[in-house]
Design an enzyme around this catalytic site. Sequence first.
Site, PDB file in Angstrom:
ATOM      1  N   ASP A  90      -8.357  42.930 126.985  1.00 29.40           N
ATOM      2  CA  ASP A  90      -8.794  44.304 127.664  1.00 29.40           C
ATOM      3  C   ASP A  90     -10.214  44.515 127.306  1.00 29.40           C
ATOM      4  O   ASP A  90     -10.506  45.827 128.146  1.00 29.40           O
ATOM      5  CB  ASP A  90      -7.517  45.376 126.752  1.00 29.40           C
ATOM      6  N   GLU A  94      -1.148  42.654 134.178  1.00 29.62           N
ATOM      7  CA  GLU A  94      -0.480  42.740 133.330  1.00 29.62           C
ATOM      8  C   GLU A  94       0.418  44.346 133.960  1.00 29.62           C
ATOM      9  O   GLU A  94      -0.120  45.209 133.296  1.00 29.62           O
ATOM     10  CB  GLU A  94      -0.385  42.519 131.653  1.00 29.62           C
TER      11      GLU A  94
END
Length: 870
Positions: A455, A524
Amino acid sequence: MRSRALPLVAVLALTLAVPAAVAEPVPGGGARFEVAAAPGDVSTVPDWRMQSGARATQGGAAISTTSYADTGWLTVPARSTVLAGLIANGKYPDVNHGENLKQVDRADFTVPWWYRKVFTASPRAGSHTFLRLDGGVIARGEVWLNGALVADSNTVVGAYPTHEFDVTRLLREGDNALAIRASSADPKTDLSIHFIDWAQLPPDFNQGLFRDVRFATGGPVSLRFPRATADLPLPSLASATVTVQVDARNNTDAPVTADVSATIGLTPLRQRVSLAAKETRTVTFTQDVDRPRVWWPFQMGEQPLYTAALEAAVDGVGSDAAATTFGVREVTSALVQGARQFTVNGKPFLVRGGGWASDLFLRTDVRKIEDQLKLVRGMGMNTIRLEGKPENDELYDLADRYGIMLLTGWECCSKWEDYASFDAEDNRVAGESAHSEARRIRNHPSLLGFLIGSDAAPPAALEKVYLDALERADWNLPVISSAKALGSPKLGPPGLKMDGPYWWEPPDYWYTKRLGGAFGFASEIGPGPTVPELDELKKFLRPADIAKLTDYNAPQYHLSPSTTFTKFSFWGTALDGRYGRPTSPEQFVRKAQLANYETNRAQFEAFGRNFSDASKPATGVIYWMLNDAWPKMYWHLYDYYLATAGSYFGAKTALRPLHVQYSYDDRSLAVVNTGLSDVPGLTVQATVFNLDGTVKADETRPVSARGNGSVRAGTLPQPGGLSSTYFVRLLLKDANGSVVDRNVYWLSTKADKLNYNASTWYHTPQTEYADLKGLDKLRAGQVAVTTSSAEGSTDVTLRNTGASVAFFVRATIRKGVGGPEVLPTDWSDNYVTLWPGESLTLQARYRAADLGGATPSVEVIGHNVSRVVR
């Protein structure tokens, strides 16, 4: 970025030569195993004795002696975290069922735990024995042998660093004792493993041993870390230059000369190598291969593997041996209009994959891993992303065999991305982790690349640590800064996006080129809840849990521990708005399959169609997620028990190798071809039906499928007088008129609408809902079922003998009439829809042994079709 593909570096072939355990008692129970003494042999510790440090308080100097009495200790498998060992010994009720996992007391894991093993050794004069840790000990380890400290917790730290220690001088003839102390773990402060919001968290935070501990025996010169690369000229693929390297290490305190040989094909190659005392030198062999057998992802070609065998001899006596299998292929990547585009052997590769979840307790079940890869390949999915869960070697070996690509890297939302907290030790452990993992997996042809962030990209100093470590490991596949849009100082932008969603979105969401829509590389994304069928829910939910499924505001323990995803919330609201409020758990589950199927299909179809969009191409999508670490009702394409439901078959439909599909944004039809060759002479037949089965339009148009791409085939007819819920059937036929693909949609004259201005990181809210409630008004359908079974296979022929559509018909294989479902089962298709007079044959493949001696029975049921048993 351009990067030469590094083919397979496999586990040393000799690691398979594990001596059988000797069934002989040792103090406190268990069995001895013998450390082999022949050069090149490797022995894996087969099982352990385990005890809490709150009870075993004597310390390593005592616990690692053969006289120590480990009465009351537990016997646990070779790879076993503390909690996995306790579960294996039946210390808790089924931790998968209900809320039983809550009964595990976290306080039991705030202390260290000890692992102990007594073994037999017969050291040869002049031989050297090394103790290998295939990964770190979670969270830190102390290693003791025969009362002596081999390594302390400042050395053995972190989940992934590998270690090898020369223990020759500590070994004794006969009985020896090894002990490893595993400290308490906390993924917020340790570079270990965290399941984040993927499932309820393991209370031990995976404390303990999750990889193998081995003893390796050799002579004065050891061979370590064999690797193979193939320089494959493009685009001809007519030849390859194969380079095999191995580290030759002098284990002695004096100079030594070794003869090192390598056999790549049929021709042996030899080198004489002089090594100073304790010196390690890389030995390189090169060989040209004409007309190599090239390794491809499974949809593009075959998966041939080569083997390179290496040996070292000193004064004519064998000293060590090593081997590696490898594939000849090349992977590159580059940014195309800002998006990461991978190529394999010079061909653009559209990544359509899913995110992998290891077992919650890090148990290795090789058969289950292989079953999962068979389901992945059967689904047509070509890639698995490993976010911070680099698996044991078996997964990589199987991916090589099945032609499934792997994209590995570190995890988010834990110590791994708490960059501000990193100190000197963290930097060291992070670098050792990257070096160890890259060196372990670098040659697998199934590898696509390494994400050093998820992330968030690492800052400059840590980025350098990672890049230096990967360079030392000879990693030459793409390295990517993160799975999110912001890049790192040296690597720059990753060309990946992580804009969500992670919870429900309707099918048309995926076609809008905003946020998670089908453009660029989405690292994702997924529509959240994926509810298994009721048979599966009963395996892990209590009756009270099943009863509250329709309470969308009630926390569900088998959803996420995250407060964001612990309730069905607006997924349930959309289910009600689109399909009508379920009046029972059975209706809830049935309608959930419809919702799962249609949006999962749309997600993969949208990215497939837009792969050939020149203006804003789609280059990759990772469905969040592929599988379950623990039984749950969200983020999977097949469930924990390997059952396949609406989520799986929606994706499978979209991922067929030659596929016709409908576009929710502009009503266009498209043909997507994952093969490398064009397919001319096809036709697309599009038929539009009202809810009552009346044909409202029927058109056929010619099309040639583009190799490794998509083409449009006109638009769907738009007749008047449609019912609010209606059907579309698309048939793709070859030049002989045979159907090569079939796709059925249930659509609405009322569109789903989204409020993009109110989007969050995990979803875009829906303001209006398509009207699919007419499906509850379908007249009863009738299906005749005939079956034919052979060893491990059953063919099921469905024929609509009624006057109305038979909608969303599902078949299952049972262990005898009324028995449980046979799992896993690989179905050619399922959840199918037939019009009057139509027939379809479904093929099911399974292990005959899984029938448990029963005769296979087939159950068929549909949305408007009563259960039929054959």
